[in-house]
Design a protein around this motif. Sequence first.
Motif, PDB file in Angstrom:
ATOM      1  N   LEU A 177       0.860  -1.177   0.000  1.00  0.00           N
ATOM      2  CA  LEU A 177       0.000   0.000   0.000  1.00  0.00           C
ATOM      3  C   LEU A 177       0.896   1.226   0.000  1.00  0.00           C
ATOM      4  O   LEU A 177       1.816   1.315   0.829  1.00  0.00           O
ATOM      5  N   ALA A 198      -2.986   0.304  -4.064  1.00  0.00           N
ATOM      6  CA  ALA A 198      -2.695  -1.071  -3.651  1.00  0.00           C
ATOM      7  C   ALA A 198      -2.050  -1.834  -4.798  1.00  0.00           C
ATOM      8  O   ALA A 198      -2.394  -1.649  -5.969  1.00  0.00           O
ATOM      9  N   VAL A 258     -10.333  -2.271   3.849  1.00  0.00           N
ATOM     10  CA  VAL A 258      -9.189  -1.357   3.939  1.00  0.00           C
ATOM     11  C   VAL A 258      -9.599  -0.087   4.677  1.00  0.00           C
ATOM     12  O   VAL A 258     -10.693   0.436   4.442  1.00  0.00           O
ATOM     13  N   ILE A 276      -8.052  -4.092  -4.020  1.00  0.00           N
ATOM     14  CA  ILE A 276      -8.542  -3.259  -2.928  1.00  0.00           C
ATOM     15  C   ILE A 276     -10.049  -3.371  -2.783  1.00  0.00           C
ATOM     16  O   ILE A 276     -10.598  -3.166  -1.689  1.00  0.00           O
ATOM     17  N   SER A 291      -4.900  -2.700   5.971  1.00  0.00           N
ATOM     18  CA  SER A 291      -5.871  -3.765   5.846  1.00  0.00           C
ATOM     19  C   SER A 291      -5.658  -4.762   6.974  1.00  0.00           C
ATOM     20  O   SER A 291      -4.648  -5.476   6.990  1.00  0.00           O
TER      21      SER A 291
END
Length: 113
Positions: A3, A23, A33, A28, A97
């Motif tokens: 990320l 990402a 997230v 994603i 995440s």
Amino acid sequence: VQLVESGGGLVQSGGSLRLSCVASGFSISANDVSWVRRAPGKGPERVSRMYPDGTVRYYGESMKGRFTISRDNAKNTLFLQMDNLMPQDTALYYCSSDPLGISGRGTQVTVSS
């Protein structure tokens, strides 16, 4: 799996910034997230979270109505639009995440009074 955030900077009180989180190595849109911030001398504070089905959640009364999370699936990117910024919003902002156990390095946001 990575990320990478961008879009931070120095802004005056009342100004706006739009943060991006790109990402790589995973989708994603298929994962939970969040945007998280860490102010100087404080612990991490979750700002907002987006779920795979598009549901969003905001944390912290001071941020509600001023911050908006969104996602561009084609660009595999998560955004955080921040309006009416205040000095107390000064922090390192990063995306994370929890299910994947990964976080970016963050982008610094500094709001001057």
